[in-house]
Scaffold this motif. Structure first.
Motif, PDB file in Angstrom:
ATOM      1  N   LEU A 127      -3.223 -17.079   5.558  1.00 45.68           N
ATOM      2  CA  LEU A 127      -2.152 -15.881   5.868  1.00 45.68           C
ATOM      3  C   LEU A 127      -2.253 -15.202   4.371  1.00 45.68           C
ATOM      4  N   ILE A 128      -2.422 -16.011   3.221  1.00 44.06           N
ATOM      5  CA  ILE A 128      -2.575 -15.158   1.935  1.00 44.06           C
ATOM      6  C   ILE A 128      -3.805 -14.486   1.888  1.00 44.06           C
ATOM      7  N   GLN A 129      -4.784 -15.294   2.174  1.00 48.67           N
ATOM      8  CA  GLN A 129      -6.161 -14.797   2.363  1.00 48.67           C
ATOM      9  C   GLN A 129      -6.293 -13.469   2.941  1.00 48.67           C
ATOM     10  N   LEU A 130      -5.727 -13.549   4.157  1.00 51.24           N
ATOM     11  CA  LEU A 130      -5.484 -12.394   5.204  1.00 51.24           C
ATOM     12  C   LEU A 130      -4.997 -11.241   4.341  1.00 51.24           C
ATOM     13  N   ALA A 131      -3.601 -11.407   3.767  1.00 44.27           N
ATOM     14  CA  ALA A 131      -2.993 -10.343   3.238  1.00 44.27           C
ATOM     15  C   ALA A 131      -3.754  -9.632   1.784  1.00 44.27           C
ATOM     16  N   VAL A 132      -4.666 -10.488   1.210  1.00 44.02           N
ATOM     17  CA  VAL A 132      -5.463 -10.056   0.177  1.00 44.02           C
ATOM     18  C   VAL A 132      -6.390  -9.259   0.797  1.00 44.02           C
ATOM     19  N   GLY A 133      -6.982  -9.700   2.051  1.00 48.01           N
ATOM     20  CA  GLY A 133      -7.980  -8.895   2.534  1.00 48.01           C
ATOM     21  C   GLY A 133      -7.614  -7.449   3.170  1.00 48.01           C
ATOM     22  N   GLU A 134      -6.692  -7.724   3.793  1.00 47.78           N
ATOM     23  CA  GLU A 134      -6.113  -6.434   4.490  1.00 47.78           C
ATOM     24  C   GLU A 134      -5.649  -5.336   3.228  1.00 47.78           C
ATOM     25  N   GLY A 135      -5.088  -5.957   2.013  1.00 44.10           N
ATOM     26  CA  GLY A 135      -4.889  -5.206   0.729  1.00 44.10           C
ATOM     27  C   GLY A 135      -6.083  -4.522   0.379  1.00 44.10           C
ATOM     28  N   LEU A 136      -7.386  -5.161   0.288  1.00 45.46           N
ATOM     29  CA  LEU A 136      -8.323  -4.495  -0.036  1.00 45.46           C
ATOM     30  C   LEU A 136      -8.934  -3.479   0.912  1.00 45.46           C
ATOM     31  N   ASP A 137      -8.771  -3.856   2.309  1.00 45.13           N
ATOM     32  CA  ASP A 137      -9.232  -2.893   3.104  1.00 45.13           C
ATOM     33  C   ASP A 137      -8.514  -1.577   2.854  1.00 45.13           C
ATOM     34  N   LEU A 138      -7.308  -1.587   2.725  1.00 43.32           N
ATOM     35  CA  LEU A 138      -6.405  -0.471   2.392  1.00 43.32           C
ATOM     36  C   LEU A 138      -6.816   0.342   1.004  1.00 43.32           C
ATOM     37  N   ALA A 139      -6.921  -0.483   0.093  1.00 43.47           N
ATOM     38  CA  ALA A 139      -7.277   0.150  -1.173  1.00 43.47           C
ATOM     39  C   ALA A 139      -8.588   0.759  -1.276  1.00 43.47           C
ATOM     40  N   PHE A 140      -9.537   0.253  -0.413  1.00 42.24           N
ATOM     41  CA  PHE A 140     -10.943   0.780  -0.282  1.00 42.24           C
ATOM     42  C   PHE A 140     -10.982   2.163   0.412  1.00 42.24           C
ATOM     43  N   GLU A 141      -9.726   2.501   1.202  1.00 43.31           N
ATOM     44  CA  GLU A 141      -9.785   3.800   1.677  1.00 43.31           C
ATOM     45  C   GLU A 141      -9.690   4.789   0.581  1.00 43.31           C
ATOM     46  N   GLY A 142      -9.001   4.610  -0.686  1.00 45.30           N
ATOM     47  CA  GLY A 142      -8.837   5.508  -1.696  1.00 45.30           C
ATOM     48  C   GLY A 142      -9.838   5.544  -2.511  1.00 45.30           C
ATOM     49  N   ARG A 143     -10.807   4.738  -2.362  1.00 39.76           N
ATOM     50  CA  ARG A 143     -12.095   4.713  -3.296  1.00 39.76           C
ATOM     51  C   ARG A 143     -13.322   5.484  -2.775  1.00 39.76           C
ATOM     52  N   SER A 144     -13.861   6.086  -3.709  1.00 41.91           N
ATOM     53  CA  SER A 144     -15.212   6.685  -3.383  1.00 41.91           C
ATOM     54  C   SER A 144     -16.608   5.837  -3.387  1.00 41.91           C
ATOM     55  N   GLU A 145     -16.410   4.555  -3.939  1.00 44.21           N
ATOM     56  CA  GLU A 145     -17.451   3.765  -3.942  1.00 44.21           C
ATOM     57  C   GLU A 145     -16.988   2.349  -3.837  1.00 44.21           C
ATOM     58  N   VAL A 146     -17.729   1.340  -3.167  1.00 41.60           N
ATOM     59  CA  VAL A 146     -17.255   0.182  -2.867  1.00 41.60           C
ATOM     60  C   VAL A 146     -18.434  -0.497  -2.849  1.00 41.60           C
ATOM     61  N   THR A 147     -18.748  -1.859  -3.577  1.00 44.23           N
ATOM     62  CA  THR A 147     -20.216  -2.366  -3.344  1.00 44.23           C
ATOM     63  C   THR A 147     -20.074  -3.144  -2.217  1.00 44.23           C
TER      64      THR A 147
END
Length: 231
Positions: free
Chosen positions: A58-78
């Motif tokens: 569940l902690i890994q899930l929260a981190v992954g979902e957080g990254l998913d949301l953060a990536f929406e505001g980025r112009s570049e993701v590797t």
């Protein structure tokens, strides 16, 4: 308004509201821990290890979902960042499910770890296919509308692969993905031309360069230090 659909049914948050849906999810999670801690259903050591495995997932899930949301505001993701996000938000749950099955089946520790590794890779494959279906799937079969990820400018695996393709279509996608007036169908065509669904239809604009991502395993498993990402 776009209807949020899951498996041919409206999503709970859209039917009952985000707050009610979130509280229901909390209740289900607490129920899961209650089941795992039931002394009548499992012995103490297995129950404790199972609860720890679920908590870690569940902690890994929260981190992954957080990254998913953060990536929406980025112009570049590797690509590697994208795969790490998938590892957290999806593969961690598959790995946990397989680990719990092995634990309650009485498997040895090494076998339990192997089942968890299998579940992780299965979860990675599931999410990659789901990302493809989210763009090119048949809504009557998948039970959810296509193009939602493109409408929300999600950095899904096909999109990131296309954006980093170094093809003319990839360059055009970079320019148009940041524009809210670009139609999702047009974005889907660019993603396909740039190789988001397979080999690029167009040649690369520049010779490919070798990066750390291309040398990394295709399905990264969580690092032993993944907890640092959550702090």
């Amino acid at each position: 308004m776009i209807l949020a659909v899951r498996r041919h049914r409206p999503a709970a948050w859209q039917v009952f509201g985000p707050s009610a849906a979130a509280r229901s999810a909390d209740a289900l999670l607490l129920t899961a821990f209650e089941v795992l801690s039931d002394a009548d259903a499992a012995d103490g050591p297995v129950s404790g290890e199972a609860s720890t495995a679920l908590l870690d997932a569940l902690i890994q899930l929260a981190v992954g979902e957080g990254l998913d949301l953060a990536f929406e505001g980025r112009s570049e993701v590797t690509p590697q960042e994208c795969l790490e996000m998938v590892s957290g938000k999806t593969a961690s749950l598959f790995a946990c499910a397989c680990r719990l099955g092995a634990l309650y089946g009485g498997a040895a520790p090494q076998t339990t770890d192997e089942w968890a590794a299998f579940g992780h890779d299965l979860g990675m494959a599931f999410q990659l296919v789901d990302d493809l279906l989210g763009i090119w799937g048949d809504a009557s079969v998948t039970g959810k509308p296509v193009f939602n990820d493109l409408r929300n400018r999600k950095m899904s695996v096909p999109v990131v692969a296309a954006l980093s393709s170094e093809t003319p279509a990839g360059g055009e996608l970079i320019r148009r993905y940041a524009r809210p007036d670009t139609e999702p169908a047009d974005l889907a065509r660019l993603v396909e031309r740039a190789g988001g669904a397979g080999p690029p239809i167009e040649p690369r604009a520049t010779p490919p360069h070798v990066s750390a991502c291309t040398a990394s395993p295709p399905c990264p498993r969580p690092s032993p230090n993944w907890r640092r990402c959550a702090t």
